[in-house]
Enzyme design. Sequence first.
Site, PDB file in Angstrom:
ATOM      1  N   MET A  34       0.835  -1.204   0.000  1.00 21.84           N
ATOM      2  CA  MET A  34       0.000   0.000   0.000  1.00 21.84           C
ATOM      3  C   MET A  34       0.870   1.255   0.000  1.00 21.84           C
ATOM      4  O   MET A  34       1.875   1.320   0.700  1.00 21.84           O
ATOM      5  CB  MET A  34      -0.864  -0.056   1.268  1.00 21.84           C
ATOM      6  CG  MET A  34      -1.343   1.229   1.838  1.00 21.84           C
ATOM      7  SD  MET A  34      -2.279   0.847   3.372  1.00 21.84           S
ATOM      8  CE  MET A  34      -2.322   2.450   4.151  1.00 21.84           C
ATOM      9  N   GLN A 110       0.528  -5.624   1.999  1.00 22.05           N
ATOM     10  CA  GLN A 110      -0.746  -6.185   1.518  1.00 22.05           C
ATOM     11  C   GLN A 110      -0.552  -7.066   0.276  1.00 22.05           C
ATOM     12  O   GLN A 110      -1.346  -7.980   0.026  1.00 22.05           O
ATOM     13  CB  GLN A 110      -1.802  -5.097   1.265  1.00 22.05           C
ATOM     14  CG  GLN A 110      -1.520  -4.171   0.097  1.00 22.05           C
ATOM     15  CD  GLN A 110      -2.558  -3.047  -0.061  1.00 22.05           C
ATOM     16  OE1 GLN A 110      -3.341  -2.779   0.852  1.00 22.05           O
ATOM     17  NE2 GLN A 110      -2.556  -2.390  -1.208  1.00 22.05           N
ATOM     18  N   ASP A 227       7.949  -4.110  13.849  1.00 23.45           N
ATOM     19  CA  ASP A 227       7.016  -3.504  12.893  1.00 23.45           C
ATOM     20  C   ASP A 227       6.113  -2.484  13.600  1.00 23.45           C
ATOM     21  O   ASP A 227       5.429  -2.814  14.560  1.00 23.45           O
ATOM     22  CB  ASP A 227       6.163  -4.599  12.254  1.00 23.45           C
ATOM     23  CG  ASP A 227       5.540  -4.155  10.948  1.00 23.45           C
ATOM     24  OD1 ASP A 227       4.977  -3.043  10.909  1.00 23.45           O
ATOM     25  OD2 ASP A 227       5.629  -4.899   9.960  1.00 23.45           O
ATOM     26  N   HIS A 283       8.763  -2.404   9.510  1.00 25.38           N
ATOM     27  CA  HIS A 283       8.037  -2.916   8.350  1.00 25.38           C
ATOM     28  C   HIS A 283       8.870  -2.880   7.058  1.00 25.38           C
ATOM     29  O   HIS A 283       9.335  -1.820   6.639  1.00 25.38           O
ATOM     30  CB  HIS A 283       6.781  -2.061   8.174  1.00 25.38           C
ATOM     31  CG  HIS A 283       5.733  -2.695   7.310  1.00 25.38           C
ATOM     32  ND1 HIS A 283       5.226  -3.958   7.541  1.00 25.38           N
ATOM     33  CD2 HIS A 283       5.078  -2.231   6.225  1.00 25.38           C
ATOM     34  CE1 HIS A 283       4.308  -4.233   6.629  1.00 25.38           C
ATOM     35  NE2 HIS A 283       4.198  -3.210   5.819  1.00 25.38           N
TER      36      HIS A 283
END
Length: 300
Positions: A34, A110, A227, A283
Amino acid sequence: MVNKMMFAVEIFILAVVCTVSQAGPTPVVLWHGMGDSCCNPLSMGSIKRLVEDKVGDGVYVKSLMIGSNIVEDTENGFLMNANDQVTNVCAQLKKDPKLQQGYNAMGFSQGGQFLRAVAQRCPSPPMLNLISFGGQHQGVYGFPHCPGANETLCDYVRKLLNLGAYISWIQDFLTQAEYWHDPLNEAEYRAKSVFLADINQEKQVNATYKTNLLKLKNMVLVKFAEDTMVDPKDSEWFGFYDEGQAKTTHNMTQSKLYQQDLLGLKELNESGRLFLLASPGDHLQFTDAWFEANILKFLK
Ligand SMILES: *[C@@H]1O[C@H](CO)[C@@H](O)[C@H](O)[C@H]1NC(C)=O
Ligand SMILES: *[C@@H]1O[C@H](CO)[C@@H](O)[C@H](O)[C@H]1NC(C)=O
Ligand SMILES: *[C@@H]1O[C@H](CO)[C@@H](O)[C@H](O)[C@H]1NC(C)=O
Ligand SMILES: *[C@@H]1O[C@H](CO)[C@@H](O)[C@H](O)[C@H]1NC(C)=O
């Protein structure tokens, strides 16, 4: 005469086998996260170069673009129904002549759960290894930070999620609503989530999903130990909040999905094909050395 023909046939078979084995390394398909696009030189561009460099031998790397240009691709990561994105990608993979013998898939954020949906729904051409980097396989219950450069889109997503992720007009187009998993409203999530609840066998059990997922050689799930973007980060390994609150969590082993083996995760594990890897860092942050030590073996 017969012998000569047999000999010719053998030569022919040998030639075919050689051609196939000389086809080079297994191609790699990337699906961005994303806020990102296929072709950002700092993200997917650098991953593409890393794979090309480490796998070598002119490996074919396809970084998926959803839409006809980079702007559309970025926007579609927020505003296109995840099921339509998966259908779009299945069609792209099916018509790419270089992928027909099979490919390895690397999904980012995602893109990890979206590529799992591709494995479950579109077994041809065959996905061999699925590597998910920080994918949210049990969804998210918050986006504490906005990935990517465009805060405008993130703010818009948050506003709509606050309005109601399971309101049908929002659910139908907002990508993040489709893997929004509210542990305080599990029944509503199961009833209304058009994407995640479906691929996780929570609306009905689709036996084909399990059959197809079990066609993978290996499934590799990378979780990022620090994360700060995924809430809860346990989702990267199929863990999630216990029902009814948002503090305590359970892991994959403790989930119904695993225990009843509705998706084949248990069978993958018991046949030595499920790998849960942890990477230090936030992340999607990993070093080339970590990639080489932990991931490269699945691509070679
Ligand atoms: C199960 O999944 C397969 C593959 O995506 C699909 O073709 C089929 O329609 C699904 N079945 C049901 C009952 O949804
Ligand atoms: C962010 O995305 C919106 C919607 O696509 C666009 O209008 C805006 O120009 C973008 N902003 C930046 C800084 O790229
Ligand atoms: C997979 O199997 C191993 C060995 O039996 C076990 O230790 C591990 O917890 C299993 N993985 C999951 C996700 O349950
Ligand atoms: C899940 O938690 C249980 C209990 O703490 C533990 O035995 C099991 O190994 C864990 N599974 C994974 C995949 O971490």
